[in-house]
Design an enzyme around this catalytic site. Structure first.
Site, PDB file in Angstrom:
ATOM      1  CE  LYS A   1      -4.155  -1.970   2.161  1.00 51.41           C
ATOM      2  NZ  LYS A   1      -5.100  -1.843   3.285  1.00 51.41           N
TER       3      LYS A   1
ATOM      4  CE1 TYR B   1      -9.462  -2.630   0.004  1.00 51.98           C
ATOM      5  CE2 TYR B   1      -8.507  -0.791  -1.195  1.00 51.98           C
ATOM      6  CZ  TYR B   1      -8.362  -1.897  -0.386  1.00 51.98           C
ATOM      7  OH  TYR B   1      -7.108  -2.285   0.054  1.00 51.98           O
TER       8      TYR B   1
ATOM      9  CG  PHE C   1     -13.297   1.649   6.842  1.00 55.43           C
ATOM     10  CD1 PHE C   1     -12.817   1.089   5.669  1.00 55.43           C
ATOM     11  CD2 PHE C   1     -14.076   0.856   7.673  1.00 55.43           C
ATOM     12  CE1 PHE C   1     -13.085  -0.222   5.332  1.00 55.43           C
ATOM     13  CE2 PHE C   1     -14.369  -0.463   7.337  1.00 55.43           C
ATOM     14  CZ  PHE C   1     -13.870  -0.995   6.161  1.00 55.43           C
TER      15      PHE C   1
ATOM     16  NE  ARG D   1      -6.784 -11.893   5.109  1.00 58.90           N
ATOM     17  CZ  ARG D   1      -7.257 -10.630   5.081  1.00 58.90           C
ATOM     18  NH1 ARG D   1      -7.288  -9.954   3.945  1.00 58.90           N
ATOM     19  NH2 ARG D   1      -7.654 -10.047   6.178  1.00 58.90           N
TER      20      ARG D   1
ATOM     21  CB  THR E   1      -7.507  -5.180   9.780  1.00 62.82           C
ATOM     22  OG1 THR E   1      -8.143  -6.288   9.141  1.00 62.82           O
ATOM     23  CG2 THR E   1      -7.733  -3.920   8.968  1.00 62.82           C
TER      24      THR E   1
ATOM     25  NE  ARG F   1      -2.754  -5.519   6.888  1.00 63.43           N
ATOM     26  CZ  ARG F   1      -3.950  -5.952   6.514  1.00 63.43           C
ATOM     27  NH1 ARG F   1      -4.570  -6.873   7.237  1.00 63.43           N
ATOM     28  NH2 ARG F   1      -4.529  -5.477   5.424  1.00 63.43           N
TER      29      ARG F   1
ATOM     30  CG  ASN G   1      -3.795  -1.988   6.728  1.00 66.28           C
ATOM     31  OD1 ASN G   1      -3.663  -1.593   5.580  1.00 66.28           O
ATOM     32  ND2 ASN G   1      -4.816  -2.717   7.125  1.00 66.28           N
TER      33      ASN G   1
ATOM     34  CG  HIS H   1      -5.514  -5.839  -0.497  1.00 68.42           C
ATOM     35  ND1 HIS H   1      -6.767  -5.745   0.075  1.00 68.42           N
ATOM     36  CD2 HIS H   1      -5.628  -6.752  -1.508  1.00 68.42           C
ATOM     37  CE1 HIS H   1      -7.602  -6.551  -0.573  1.00 68.42           C
ATOM     38  NE2 HIS H   1      -6.932  -7.176  -1.538  1.00 68.42           N
TER      39      HIS H   1
ATOM     40  CD  GLU I   1      -9.113  -8.602  -3.926  1.00 68.06           C
ATOM     41  OE1 GLU I   1      -7.976  -8.922  -3.499  1.00 68.06           O
ATOM     42  OE2 GLU I   1     -10.052  -8.259  -3.170  1.00 68.06           O
TER      43      GLU I   1
HETATM   44  P1  ADP Z   1      -8.229  -6.445   5.539  1.00 68.92           P
HETATM   45  O1  ADP Z   1      -7.403  -5.503   4.674  1.00 68.92           O
HETATM   46  O2  ADP Z   1      -7.442  -6.942   6.742  1.00 68.92           O
HETATM   47  O3  ADP Z   1      -8.879  -7.554   4.756  1.00 68.92           O
HETATM   48  P2  ADP Z   1     -10.847  -5.124   5.645  1.00 68.92           P
HETATM   49  O4  ADP Z   1     -11.210  -5.855   4.402  1.00 68.92           O
HETATM   50  O5  ADP Z   1     -11.777  -5.182   6.809  1.00 68.92           O
HETATM   51  O6  ADP Z   1      -9.404  -5.552   6.185  1.00 68.92           O
HETATM   52  O7  ADP Z   1     -10.657  -3.564   5.312  1.00 68.92           O
HETATM   53  C1  ADP Z   1     -10.006  -3.146   4.136  1.00 68.92           C
HETATM   54  C2  ADP Z   1      -9.061  -2.015   4.464  1.00 68.92           C
HETATM   55  O8  ADP Z   1      -9.827  -0.873   4.900  1.00 68.92           O
HETATM   56  C3  ADP Z   1      -8.084  -2.286   5.619  1.00 68.92           C
HETATM   57  O9  ADP Z   1      -6.944  -3.002   5.233  1.00 68.92           O
HETATM   58  C4  ADP Z   1      -7.757  -0.877   6.081  1.00 68.92           C
HETATM   59  O10 ADP Z   1      -6.790  -0.252   5.229  1.00 68.92           O
HETATM   60  C5  ADP Z   1      -9.095  -0.166   5.897  1.00 68.92           C
HETATM   61  N1  ADP Z   1      -9.877  -0.187   7.140  1.00 68.92           N
HETATM   62  C6  ADP Z   1     -10.618  -1.203   7.627  1.00 68.92           C
HETATM   63  N2  ADP Z   1     -11.190  -0.893   8.800  1.00 68.92           N
HETATM   64  C7  ADP Z   1     -10.823   0.388   9.061  1.00 68.92           C
HETATM   65  C8  ADP Z   1     -11.086   1.304  10.114  1.00 68.92           C
HETATM   66  N3  ADP Z   1     -11.863   0.946  11.146  1.00 68.92           N
HETATM   67  N4  ADP Z   1     -10.533   2.531  10.041  1.00 68.92           N
HETATM   68  C9  ADP Z   1      -9.753   2.894   9.001  1.00 68.92           C
HETATM   69  N5  ADP Z   1      -9.449   2.066   7.965  1.00 68.92           N
HETATM   70  C10 ADP Z   1      -9.972   0.838   7.995  1.00 68.92           C
END
Ligand code: ADP
Length: 152
Positions: free
Chosen positions: A12, A52, A60, A88, A94, A105, A115, A118, A129
């Site tokens: 990212k 997304y 968010f 994963r 996350t 992470r 973070n 992805h 994807e």
């Molecule tokens: P992951 O990337 O671990 O699969 P998610 O699919 O839940 O997590 O969310 C996608 C992305 O959205 C996260 O990697 C993060 O960058 C962002 N994100 C998720 N939850 C939050 C939050 N509560 N506040 C800010 N950014 C968030």
């Protein structure tokens, strides 16, 4: 029996900007992933929004799209035995505060939003994807799997 598969990872913008790309790719290779395609891209708002799409409506979402368009990122097609599940595990939770020790992470992420990486969360999403970023012909030639047999 476990089989070779592809998943999508994205280094990212926070990690690219912070000069962590090489360390993250090295970490992935150490974990048995082989790069089949990668390209540094600056996503448009439309592209980030579409990628997304599943999060549209979440609180968010706007912040996520803003962040993902804030600088270049590095989408990667990654191959390994059980690629989706392993990636994963290797990236961690996350929120880096909750991520296990040694995960990408935990090592490289700044916050739950910024973070570092992805990873696709299911086989269906991995296929969608990988196809979002790479055409069939861009996936580097067939790879024989020699390096991962012992790490599956
Ligand atoms: P992951 O990337 O671990 O699969 P998610 O699919 O839940 O997590 O969310 C996608 C992305 O959205 C996260 O990697 C993060 O960058 C962002 N994100 C998720 N939850 C939050 C939050 N509560 N506040 C800010 N950014 C968030």
């Amino acid at each position: 029996m476990a089989s070779l598969s592809l998943t999508l990872g994205i280094v990212k913008p926070d990690a690219v900007e912070g000069g962590k790309t090489g360390q993250i790719v090295a970490h992935l290779e150490q974990a048995g992933f082989v790069l089949r395609a990668a390209r540094l891209v600056r996503l448009s708002e439309a592209q980030a929004g579409a990628f997304y799409e599943v999060h549209r409506g979440r609180p968010f979402y706007a912040e996520l799209v803003r962040f993902m368009t804030s600088g270049p990122c590095l989408p990667m097609a990654l191959q390994r035995i059980d690629a989706v599940a392993h990636l994963r595990t290797v990236i961690g939770a996350t929120d880096p505060a909750e991520a296990a020790a040694g995960t990408i992470r935990k090592l490289f992420a700044e916050s739950k939003g910024r973070n570092a990486i992805h990873a696709s969360d299911s086989q269906d999403n991995a296929e969608r994807e990988v196809g979002f970023f790479f055409a069939e012909g861009e996936l580097a030639g067939l790879w024989d799997g020699k390096n991962v047999d012992s790490k599956g």
